[in-house]
Design an enzyme around this catalytic site. Structure first.
Site, short mmCIF file in Angstrom:
data_model
loop_
_atom_site.label_atom_id
_atom_site.label_comp_id
_atom_site.label_asym_id
_atom_site.label_seq_id
_atom_site.Cartn_x
_atom_site.Cartn_y
_atom_site.Cartn_z
N SER A 169 0.82 -1.21 0.00
CA SER A 169 0.00 0.00 0.00
C SER A 169 0.86 1.25 0.00
O SER A 169 1.95 1.29 0.60
CB SER A 169 -0.91 0.01 1.23
OG SER A 169 -1.52 1.26 1.41
N TYR A 215 -3.82 -1.59 9.34
CA TYR A 215 -3.63 -1.98 7.94
C TYR A 215 -2.19 -1.72 7.49
O TYR A 215 -1.51 -2.60 6.95
CB TYR A 215 -4.62 -1.22 7.07
CG TYR A 215 -4.47 -1.47 5.59
CD1 TYR A 215 -4.78 -2.71 5.03
CD2 TYR A 215 -4.04 -0.45 4.73
CE1 TYR A 215 -4.65 -2.94 3.67
CE2 TYR A 215 -3.91 -0.66 3.38
CZ TYR A 215 -4.22 -1.91 2.85
OH TYR A 215 -4.10 -2.13 1.50
#
Length: 673
Positions: free
Chosen positions: A523, A536
């Site tokens: 990410s 996350y």
């Protein structure tokens, strides 16, 4: 009621039969060639009705080549005969158009006469109006209009055959340019505006979305979604006292070509065209000219000349845009549909605004009809015949990556929890001539992953690529996580432990075959550290760090890694966060293109420019970076879902923040705020 339908395997025909199955009673007989029976049987399974019964025949044969015994048995029992079988292709030659559109209509009429059909429903086209200039209403037909192509001519001639030769009552439907389903985007071929989609994609990939492009007024077009056409035909076909009438299945308001193109540019995230001279300004001087000398008509006539077509073939033709299509991008005709609108009043059937479903059409094309991956020689060389294990393959990035891998000749190995969705993707791939495997697995269950690795190692000849795409995202501030430590455990379980357990389990197979490449979908958050994503981002950062260490240990075995720091992608995973609906995001297909690039080029990392800026900022100016992030923390509050509340109406304070949120999201495009 009983029905006979030609062209049921075609685009409009499939949707019309679906409407008849859902809303009407009685048998539905569908014409099908002997060679197409397997395809028809697959469609019948999709419709889920044993009322659909195939009748073997051929459009090119007298009476459609239907068996005499069948005709004798069903004479007098067919209430509605829908004739949709035709060619809808501006690039087809004269002979093909004549055989399909003209002779096919005459053969269908012959069968309708022999079975004494209650009504013959002819699906014509607005092309029957040719190059008529001005308003063309539903009572008009023979107006001396020029017919500039074989397609226009045969659509006119086939409708004339029905009007002049039919021995049974008839109705005519004239659809405009038919595009995909407004709710699903489903489309079966590249046609109409879809020819321009590769060019829009090229602009999207090469130019910033904010850059205005110079456009010109190209006149008006008219597009309608296939679901509107099918629903309208079903409704209009069953209304009493409308025999001998034509219905225009069109958008009641002409759609400027530039506006239509811009709707798809906006859906794609591509720059849009601005027309410095608006038609309202030019209308005065232009109206003083005779029709034959008006700029748009002169340009259209010039495009249709042989020299211009040759030049276009060598220019835009190489981009996949047929010159014949460019000559017919706009209509000189305004199609009056007041009679159709009156007949549909109260049914709830209306043409939706293109802007409301243009993104749906674009997404379907990008994920299913864009063939650029399969045409790229370098990609085919890297992936052809290779087994690619893809986790999270039931939707989003994983599903589109699987479709693109198959398009390039690779063999996707589909892994996710939901077997049914995986089987659907496998079926799609196989219908397109590819091959795929399905291995259902809960990737948060480490024991299940061990069994999966054993199966893959045993049943696959090679494991050439592994795409760690399955993931879980949680957007919740630390102050709301005090009693939710399981958020961190669940995220780490899937995003980190599940991913490395899979890699470790497949590593012996890759060592044995002396090679393999692992792609981790990480990410942009790992580089930018956005607030509220501590669970996350930490799990993705852990996978990055683990991969970087292990990469140095296995490079001698020919095993390599790529970490993709992916920006915000429009997938089901971000759907619960409603503020993302207005954020600039990349599509699953764009993300899948990045995954394909990772497999072909095998770089150590793939980053965005903004991700790199974020990483540098955290290194050289950490205090300033954290001030910006703290500002974002206050601009983007916790969602109702994060607070454990049901979504509520828009609060005044939240409404006031929305402009700040959108502005910040556009400046820092792709970051998970």
């Amino acid at each position: 009621m009983s029905y006979f339908v030609t062209g049921a395997t075609g685009f409009i025909g499939r949707h019309l039969v679906g409407e008849l199955v859902d809303h009407r009673d009685g048998p539905i007989f569908v014409l099908v060639r002997q060679s197409s029976l397997p395809r028809m049987e697959a469609l019948i399974r999709q419709w889920g009705s044993d009322r659909v019964q195939p009748v073997v025949g051929d459009l090119a044969q007298p009476g459609l080549g239907v068996d005499e015994a069948w005709v004798a048995e069903h004479a007098g029992s067919i209430d509605h005969f829908f004739h949709l079988a035709a060619i809808y292709d501006m690039t087809a030659d004269d002979a093909t158009n004549d055989a399909m559109n003209v002779d096919g209509t005459r053969n269908a009429l012959e069968l309708a006469d022999r079975v004494q059909a209650g009504c013959f429903h002819q699906v014509s086209s607005v092309a029957a109006a040719g190059d008529f200039h001005g308003r063309f209403d539903e009572t008009m037909f023979e107006e001396g209009q020029p017919l500039p192509s074989a397609y226009h001519r045969t659509k006119y001639e086939s409708e004339k055959i029905v009007r002049d030769e039919a021995t049974v009552p008839w109705r005519v439907y004239r659809p405009a340019i038919v595009v995909g389903h407004s709710e699903t985007g489903a489309m079966d071929k590249v046609d109409g505006p879809y020819y321009f989609f590769p060019l829009i994609k090229a602009m999207r990939d090469r130019l910033p979305a904010w850059m205005p492009l110079l456009g010109v007024d190209l006149g008006d077009t008219n597009v309608v979604p296939v679901d509107y056409v099918a629903k309208a035909m079903d409704h209009l076909g069953h209304l009493p006292d409308h025999d001998g009438q034509a219905f225009h299945l069109v958008n009641p308001e002409p759609q400027p070509v530039v506006d239509t193109i811009n709707a798809f540019c906006a859906a794609a995230g591509a720059p849009q065209f601005a027309t410095p001279v608006d038609r309202s300004v030019a209308a005065g001087p232009r109206s003083l000219l005779p029709n034959a000398l008006r700029p748009l008509r002169l340009m259209s006539a010039a495009i249709r000349t042989a020299p211009a077509q040759l030049v276009l073939e060598q220019t835009i033709g190489r981009l996949g845009i047929p010159p014949e299509v460019l000559a017919h991008t706009s209509f000189p005709t305004v199609f009056d549909s007041r009679a159709t609108e009156a007949a549909l009043a109260g049914s709830g059937i209306a043409v939706p605004d293109l802007e409301s479903y243009s993104r749906t059409l674009w997404a379907y094309w990008e994920e299913n009809l864009d063939t650029s991956t399969g045409r790229d020689a370098k990609t085919r060389k890297a992936l052809a015949g290779k087994h690619v294990v893809i986790t999270g393959a039931s939707s989003g990035i994983g599903k589109v990556t699987a479709l693109k891998v198959a398009q390039a000749g690779g063999i996707p190995v589909l892994v996710a929890r939901g077997k049914d969705k995986l089987e659907d993707t496998k079926t799609t791939i196989e219908l397109r001539g590819g091959k795929a495997y399905v291995f259902p697995c809960d990737l948060s269950d480490l024991t299940a992953i061990d069994r999966l690795c054993e199966e893959l190692s045993r049943e696959l000849p090679t494991v050439d690529f592994v795409v760690n795409n399955a993931g879980r995202s949680i957007r919740r501030s630390l102050k709301l996580s005090q009693d939710r430590f399981h958020d961190f455990e669940r995220t780490m379980q899937l995003n980190y432990f599940g991913a490395i357990r899979l890699i470790i389990g497949l590593m012996p197979k890759m060592r044995e075959q002396h090679g393999g490449h692992i792609v981790n979908i990480s990410s942009i958050g790992v580089q930018t550290s956005p607030p509220r994503f501590s669970a996350y981002v930490a799990s993705k950062a852990a996978l990055d760090a683990w991969s970087n260490v292990v990469a140095s240990e296995v490079v001698g075995n020919g095993i390599t890694f790529t970490n993709i720091h992916m920006p915000l992608v429009r997938t089901p995973m971000i759907a619960p966060t409603k503020i993302y609906d207005k954020f600039p995001t990349i599509s699953p297909a764009q993300a899948a293109d990045t995954v394909i690039r990772a497999m072909v080029e095998k770089p150590h990392e793939i980053n965005t420019a903004l991700g790199n800026v974020g990483a540098i900022a955290h290194t050289v100016a950490p205090k300033a970076a954290f001030r910006v992030l703290n500002m974002a923390y206050h601009v983007f509050p916790d969602s109702a879902a994060a607070k454990g509340q049901a979504p509520a109406g828009t609060e005044p304070e939240a409404a006031g923040r929305e402009s700040e949120q959108v502005l910040m999201a556009r400046v820092f495009k792709g970051i998970h705020w």
